[in-house]
Design a protein around this motif. Sequence first.
Motif, PDB file in Angstrom:
ATOM      1  N   ASP A 176     -18.872  13.250 -25.734  1.00 40.67           N
ATOM      2  CA  ASP A 176     -19.430  12.328 -26.730  1.00 40.67           C
ATOM      3  C   ASP A 176     -20.650  11.637 -26.130  1.00 40.67           C
ATOM      4  N   ASN A 182     -24.144  10.534 -32.025  1.00 40.07           N
ATOM      5  CA  ASN A 182     -24.307   9.639 -33.179  1.00 40.07           C
ATOM      6  C   ASN A 182     -25.626   8.896 -32.991  1.00 40.07           C
ATOM      7  N   ARG A 208     -12.058   1.874 -31.326  1.00 43.62           N
ATOM      8  CA  ARG A 208     -12.436   0.735 -32.183  1.00 43.62           C
ATOM      9  C   ARG A 208     -11.227   0.182 -32.936  1.00 43.62           C
ATOM     10  N   SER A 215     -14.206   7.855 -30.215  1.00 43.39           N
ATOM     11  CA  SER A 215     -14.164   6.501 -29.651  1.00 43.39           C
ATOM     12  C   SER A 215     -13.094   6.429 -28.560  1.00 43.39           C
ATOM     13  N   ARG A 260     -11.863   5.804 -24.916  1.00 47.49           N
ATOM     14  CA  ARG A 260     -12.333   4.834 -23.913  1.00 47.49           C
ATOM     15  C   ARG A 260     -11.735   5.073 -22.522  1.00 47.49           C
TER      16      ARG A 260
HETATM   17  O1  G3P Z   1     -17.417   9.379 -31.298  1.00 49.62           O
HETATM   18  C1  G3P Z   1     -17.621   8.059 -31.729  1.00 49.62           C
HETATM   19  C2  G3P Z   1     -17.950   7.220 -30.572  1.00 49.62           C
HETATM   20  O2  G3P Z   1     -19.202   7.525 -30.075  1.00 49.62           O
HETATM   21  C3  G3P Z   1     -17.817   5.771 -30.785  1.00 49.62           C
HETATM   22  O3  G3P Z   1     -17.392   5.308 -29.573  1.00 49.62           O
HETATM   23  O4  G3P Z   1     -16.999   3.632 -27.851  1.00 49.62           O
HETATM   24  O5  G3P Z   1     -18.807   3.293 -29.579  1.00 49.62           O
HETATM   25  O6  G3P Z   1     -16.410   3.103 -30.203  1.00 49.62           O
HETATM   26  P1  G3P Z   1     -17.405   3.742 -29.300  1.00 49.62           P
END
Ligand code: G3P
Length: 216
Positions: free
Chosen positions: A6, A28, A136, A168, A170
């Motif tokens: 990512d 993104n 998140r 997301s 972590r």
């Molecule tokens: O794949 C989605 C990701 O990039 C969001 O990650 O750590 O910004 O919540 P984060």
Amino acid sequence: MKFFIDTANLAQIKEANDLGILDGVTTNPSLMAKEGVKGNEAIMNHYKTICEMVDGDISAEVFSTDFDGIIAEGKKLAAIHPNIVVKVPMIKDGVKAIKWFTDNGIKTNCTLVFSAGQAILAAKAGAKYVSPFIGRIDDTNWDGVELIAQIAHIYTLQGFETEILAASIRSSLHIVKCAEAGADVCTCPLDSILGLLKHPLTDIGLAKFLEDAKKM
Ligand code: G3P
């Protein structure tokens, strides 16, 4: 479970790809901006470079929020390379656009998903991937991994073919928990992937073997 990275950082993508376990890449707008990629041509070239580096699905996100804009942007992104997956936000026009892309042979990743209801809609529209943002969700004192398990249960029960792409992420533990919960794909920062390598007993054991090897 497939492993995606990512990030839009080319050095990190190369490092993960060189490990031999990488199946794709997600990006993104925040990740692209972090790399200083600005302007339409630079954005397109950056995606093209990633597609040439990694043999797998590469998610490229649209910026538009209206149906016509999403379709126009998505068509341009999909034309970059056959491995491009158009990443579309979970909004009303987004769902409509995902259905259009599905009907026209363009792969999609439905992003910004935070509930099972949203995941059902994404699957109904024919998204190739659905991206629940588990980190998140954890930030709001709910358990993001529980959502992965709930979606996996519903998709199996209903026979939906959309793949659950846990996003997301972590930590390395998130990856293990998502694998347990039935995610089809985990998209992770490089550190979380590399963290899977670590165990103090491996380090201690290796040091002892190397020491004893000198006596052989
Ligand atoms: O794949 C989605 C990701 O990039 C969001 O990650 O750590 O910004 O919540 P984060």
